[in-house]
Design an enzyme around this catalytic site. Sequence first.
Site, PDB file in Angstrom:
ATOM      1  N   PHE A 172      -1.846  -6.220   4.110  1.00 21.18           N
ATOM      2  CA  PHE A 172      -2.274  -5.540   2.819  1.00 21.18           C
ATOM      3  C   PHE A 172      -1.781  -4.497   2.298  1.00 21.18           C
ATOM      4  O   PHE A 172      -2.154  -3.574   3.085  1.00 21.18           O
ATOM      5  CB  PHE A 172      -3.902  -5.908   2.992  1.00 21.18           C
ATOM      6  CG  PHE A 172      -4.408  -5.789   1.445  1.00 21.18           C
ATOM      7  CD1 PHE A 172      -4.053  -6.464   0.242  1.00 21.18           C
ATOM      8  CD2 PHE A 172      -5.357  -4.704   1.190  1.00 21.18           C
ATOM      9  CE1 PHE A 172      -4.694  -6.506  -0.671  1.00 21.18           C
ATOM     10  CE2 PHE A 172      -5.898  -4.571  -0.063  1.00 21.18           C
ATOM     11  CZ  PHE A 172      -5.497  -5.477  -0.909  1.00 21.18           C
ATOM     12  N   GLY A 173      -1.179  -4.409   1.262  1.00 22.00           N
ATOM     13  CA  GLY A 173      -0.543  -3.281   0.544  1.00 22.00           C
ATOM     14  C   GLY A 173      -1.428  -2.706  -0.767  1.00 22.00           C
ATOM     15  O   GLY A 173      -1.615  -3.990  -1.314  1.00 22.00           O
ATOM     16  N   TYR A 174      -1.857  -1.782  -0.573  1.00 25.94           N
ATOM     17  CA  TYR A 174      -2.737  -1.527  -1.764  1.00 25.94           C
ATOM     18  C   TYR A 174      -2.344  -0.100  -2.648  1.00 25.94           C
ATOM     19  O   TYR A 174      -2.812   0.568  -3.449  1.00 25.94           O
ATOM     20  CB  TYR A 174      -4.259  -1.258  -1.642  1.00 25.94           C
ATOM     21  CG  TYR A 174      -4.539  -0.223  -0.241  1.00 25.94           C
ATOM     22  CD1 TYR A 174      -4.708   1.085  -0.481  1.00 25.94           C
ATOM     23  CD2 TYR A 174      -4.466  -0.841   0.957  1.00 25.94           C
ATOM     24  CE1 TYR A 174      -4.817   1.970   0.656  1.00 25.94           C
ATOM     25  CE2 TYR A 174      -4.580   0.168   1.988  1.00 25.94           C
ATOM     26  CZ  TYR A 174      -4.845   1.474   1.897  1.00 25.94           C
ATOM     27  OH  TYR A 174      -4.919   2.305   2.975  1.00 25.94           O
ATOM     28  N   GLY A 175      -1.246   0.498  -1.689  1.00 23.61           N
ATOM     29  CA  GLY A 175      -0.828   2.008  -1.994  1.00 23.61           C
ATOM     30  C   GLY A 175       0.879   1.802  -1.982  1.00 23.61           C
ATOM     31  O   GLY A 175       1.350   1.017  -2.649  1.00 23.61           O
ATOM     32  N   SER A 176       1.341   2.925  -1.340  1.00 28.00           N
ATOM     33  CA  SER A 176       2.610   2.924  -1.098  1.00 28.00           C
ATOM     34  C   SER A 176       3.142   1.595  -0.541  1.00 28.00           C
ATOM     35  O   SER A 176       4.542   1.433  -0.834  1.00 28.00           O
ATOM     36  CB  SER A 176       3.155   4.139  -0.185  1.00 28.00           C
ATOM     37  OG  SER A 176       2.691   4.078   1.088  1.00 28.00           O
ATOM     38  N   GLU A 210       1.526   4.701   9.401  1.00 28.42           N
ATOM     39  CA  GLU A 210       0.058   4.721   8.988  1.00 28.42           C
ATOM     40  C   GLU A 210      -1.008   5.610  10.046  1.00 28.42           C
ATOM     41  O   GLU A 210      -1.855   6.173   9.393  1.00 28.42           O
ATOM     42  CB  GLU A 210      -0.647   3.637   8.632  1.00 28.42           C
ATOM     43  CG  GLU A 210       0.400   2.584   7.751  1.00 28.42           C
ATOM     44  CD  GLU A 210       0.378   3.308   6.278  1.00 28.42           C
ATOM     45  OE1 GLU A 210      -0.726   3.873   5.920  1.00 28.42           O
ATOM     46  OE2 GLU A 210       1.316   2.970   5.727  1.00 28.42           O
TER      47      GLU A 210
END
Length: 186
Positions: free
Chosen positions: A14-18, A93
């Site tokens: 899941f990508g929510y930023g960079s 991360e």
Amino acid sequence: MLQEIDTTQPLWVFGYGSLIWHPGFPVEEQAVARLSGYHRAFCMSSIHHRGTEEDPGLVLALDQFEGAHCDGLAFRVMPGEEARTLDALRERELISSAYVEELVSLRLHDGRNVTALAYVIERGHVQYCGGMPLEEQAQIIARAVGGRGPNTEYLFNTADHLTELGLADEDLDWLAARVRALTAKA
């Protein structure tokens, strides 16, 4: 804490930023997705990528809140690249212990439900800074620079890509406009 992840099975992230604009791994499929129970917020002090220990920046994290949701992108990793991708994501991360790996349930825009790997904030960590007023966030983002570049770049890329995807985020839109105004004066 690291999750037990079976890298012989399809891996969703899941990508929510960079990760939205720079996943950094081979993607087989991507889809707009919603994660319930969390919201996207500049609630993590960045001392590596977008700031330094002397002058921390801010990065986005998933912060757990009842009734909240976060819209972003679900990425299915290219088959055969799961183990390499997991290693690369952990290196990127988990540079500090401020993020924790979670396996979360996503609802894709086409109605499918998938389990995905996500990085969420550890609220007990010293880098957690949730609840900071937006103006204070803007002041920090306008000036901070870290190993991966200016904090402004991180904000603008994320806000612009969310807009391109049709995923409104009021706080990020406000921050982007405010930081553009602050940096125009400099």
